[in-house]
Design a protein around this motif. Sequence first.
Motif, short mmCIF file in Angstrom:
data_model
loop_
_atom_site.label_atom_id
_atom_site.label_comp_id
_atom_site.label_asym_id
_atom_site.label_seq_id
_atom_site.Cartn_x
_atom_site.Cartn_y
_atom_site.Cartn_z
N GLU A 78 0.84 -1.21 0.00
CA GLU A 78 0.00 0.00 0.00
C GLU A 78 0.86 1.24 0.00
O GLU A 78 0.61 2.22 -0.69
CB GLU A 78 -0.89 0.02 1.24
N LEU A 79 1.90 1.18 0.80
CA LEU A 79 2.81 2.32 0.86
C LEU A 79 3.55 2.46 -0.47
O LEU A 79 3.68 3.56 -0.99
CB LEU A 79 3.81 2.09 2.00
N TYR A 80 3.95 1.33 -1.04
CA TYR A 80 4.70 1.38 -2.29
C TYR A 80 3.89 2.01 -3.41
O TYR A 80 4.41 2.63 -4.31
CB TYR A 80 5.14 -0.03 -2.70
N GLN A 135 7.11 13.91 4.90
CA GLN A 135 6.51 13.64 6.21
C GLN A 135 5.04 13.31 6.07
O GLN A 135 4.55 12.32 6.61
CB GLN A 135 6.69 14.84 7.14
N ASP A 136 4.35 14.17 5.31
CA ASP A 136 2.91 13.97 5.16
C ASP A 136 2.59 12.67 4.46
O ASP A 136 1.71 11.92 4.88
CB ASP A 136 2.29 15.14 4.38
N THR A 137 3.31 12.41 3.36
CA THR A 137 3.01 11.21 2.58
C THR A 137 3.24 9.96 3.42
O THR A 137 2.38 9.08 3.51
CB THR A 137 3.93 11.15 1.34
N ILE A 138 4.41 9.91 4.08
CA ILE A 138 4.72 8.69 4.82
C ILE A 138 3.81 8.55 6.03
O ILE A 138 3.32 7.46 6.33
CB ILE A 138 6.22 8.67 5.19
N LEU A 162 -3.69 -3.03 9.51
CA LEU A 162 -3.20 -4.07 10.44
C LEU A 162 -4.14 -4.20 11.64
O LEU A 162 -4.48 -5.30 12.06
CB LEU A 162 -1.80 -3.71 10.93
N THR A 163 -4.54 -3.03 12.18
CA THR A 163 -5.44 -3.06 13.33
C THR A 163 -6.71 -3.81 12.98
O THR A 163 -7.23 -4.61 13.76
CB THR A 163 -5.81 -1.63 13.74
N VAL A 220 1.66 5.33 6.63
CA VAL A 220 1.84 4.49 7.81
C VAL A 220 0.52 4.40 8.57
O VAL A 220 0.13 3.34 9.06
CB VAL A 220 2.97 5.05 8.70
N GLN A 221 -0.21 5.51 8.59
CA GLN A 221 -1.52 5.47 9.25
C GLN A 221 -2.44 4.48 8.55
O GLN A 221 -3.14 3.70 9.20
CB GLN A 221 -2.17 6.86 9.23
#
Lengths: 443, 240
Positions: free
Chosen positions: A74-76, A138-141, A152-153, A145-146
């Motif tokens: 998802e991050l990629y 910062q914003d993107t990552i 995951l949660t 991550v959120q």
Amino acid sequence: MRWLLLKDLTILRRSPLLVGLLVIYPIAISCLIGFALSRGPDKPAVAILNEVPASSNEIALGSERIDVSQYSTELYDAVDPVPVESRAEAEEKVRSGAVLAALIIPADITSKLQTGLSPATVEVLYNAEDPVKAAFVQDTIKAQVQDANLALTQALTGVALDYLDLIVSGGEFDLIGQTFDVLGLERSQEILEAISPRLSAADSAEVGEVIEFAGVAGDNLALADNALSSLSAPIRVETTVVEGGRTPLSSFAVAIAIAVSLMFVTLLLASGTLALEREENAYARLTRGLVAPSALLTEKVVLAAVCSLAVTLLMLVGLALFVGLEFGRAPMWIAALALAAAAFAAMGVALGALTRDVRAASLLAFMIALPIAFLALVPSGAVSPGLFGAITAVNALFPFGPTLDALDWALNGAPLALLTVAHLAALVAAYSVVGRVALRRFG
Amino acid sequence: MIDEGRSRPTVLEAHGLVKWFGPRAALDGVSIAAAPGERVAVIGPNGAGKTTLLSILAGIQRPDAGNVETGGQRVGWVPQQAALYGKLTVAENLRLFARLEGRDDVEQVVERMLDQAALGDRRDDPVAELSGGNRQRVNIAIGLLAEPRVLLLDEPSASLDPRQRERLWEFILALAERGTAVVYATHDLSEADRHANRVLVLADAELVFAGTPAELEQAVGGGLRDFETSFVSFLGQLGH
Ligand SMILES: Nc1ncnc2c1ncn2[C@@H]1O[C@H](COP(=O)(O)OP(=O)(O)O)[C@@H](O)[C@H]1O
Ligand SMILES: [Mg+2]
């Protein structure tokens, strides 16, 4: 008037620099806006150091197996991933600017996720030389991550809910290849209730307590389902548009680009061509029985409006390459552009009547146009209500605001208030009068 | 002083012209007349009211008092600064104004004007590229497009060099020869002396002299060599 129009067109044709500016300026604006709208920000290049061995991409939670790598993809998706082999390489790529940031996923992340004893940590390296880029990374990552956290949660909650269900209702449970049968609270209660009558009074009373506990526990744990589900997404956001249309930002940006270009081209042409009559000393000769001053003003309005209509129509066709515009609405484009152009042209003529040469006229047009566009775009709420009222009143004197409304209608199908049309028409009339008076005063 | 007392029929007459700009008079009771073929020079120092007088005669400004008679004829007017479009050629400028004048023989008129102004070989040059003298001739040619019986010229030779000046006067004098009444303003005494039949002297909004160049010389006294000095002292004696 026909001869004057022809004369002005000939003069324009022989002023390649001016015409070039008047044509290139809006085209440049529309290309920039079109490009910005259609591309969106580029995906940032991010170095990825994945230290997790492929074999441990999966974590086992009881009977469930979760593929963690699924969440990293998802991050990629949000970045342009550049795989690297070592931390040193990652640092070097960030330092040299080859990538905007590096993401280091440590080898122990899956075990930490699995045991839950200490939080799993990923590391982000970035170059803070450029504050804009730094903020972007910062914003993107953070956002990504959120998202991964949330996913995951949700997965973990699902597992926990299954466990709960097992405890309440009972059933089969796999653990390392073996299957166990779990009794469950409900069936425990049933069994106990079945044997209770066969017991002595004292035993029956004690078993009764256990039955009661099983019942209460079962009921309450069933309720916990809901609590856990809401935990996985504690706050959901629902948005409702209360005021204003639903015009997407990109189409509104097109309307702004067109309105700004229309304003500049029309104001400059109308004020410039009228001022030229005086710069060349032709005004007195013309108005000495050859042309009525009002006919001269009308000629300039027509000239400026027709030219800027042509330029902005071209611009719209160009922009249509980038954003979806309905060509079926073209007649409405022309209607809105023509009315708005007439209003700006009348205003330009008024400015031209106040000045004696083209340079002063252009300068005045620029000086007035920029703040008008700026004021018209001040949103309510950005300033105090009193100031906003004042800004609204000032805006009403200029055609920019109603032009935006008319263009929003023509381009995006927003509802068109009759007031907008009346407003533009009133501005045409008012500025024509101002121009006429100014000519008499300064002619 | 009044410029009157001629028996010939006039094509232009103005009486008692008064023009105020705020508290100051630019013209204070000035009268003027011109007969066909006559060359009238209006001279006077800067600010005397020459441009104001010509603008009123041309109908560009309205007088506060007095009246202008042109017998319904159009008056040709040549402003001090060339009123031409620099980006258009000589022929295009002439054609535009001929059309605006409502001429239906546009091309013929343009040819005739190019011919009269001796600008045939410059017809396709943009006016911005012409010398000051040639530009002034186009300026005058435009004033002649309506074939007026009176032509008003405001300092036509200012900013021209002597050779251009000579050629310009040849052009103007030829017009007068054909019967056009020419009224021109100038602050150059010798131009009034050499080219006019009659001279009007304006000073501080008033007409202080009207007569022939010879009469002016007599009134001023002194030879032409010291004419300028004598003229200044002449104005001084009159209280200007
Ligand atoms: N439009 C105007 N507004 C105010 N004053 C003017 C205007 N035109 C001329 N004047 C004044 O009237 C007087 C006569 O001017 P003008 O006719 O231009 O003189 P000349 O052509 O003889 O130099 C001058 O004092 C001038 O300042
Ligand atoms: Mg003057």
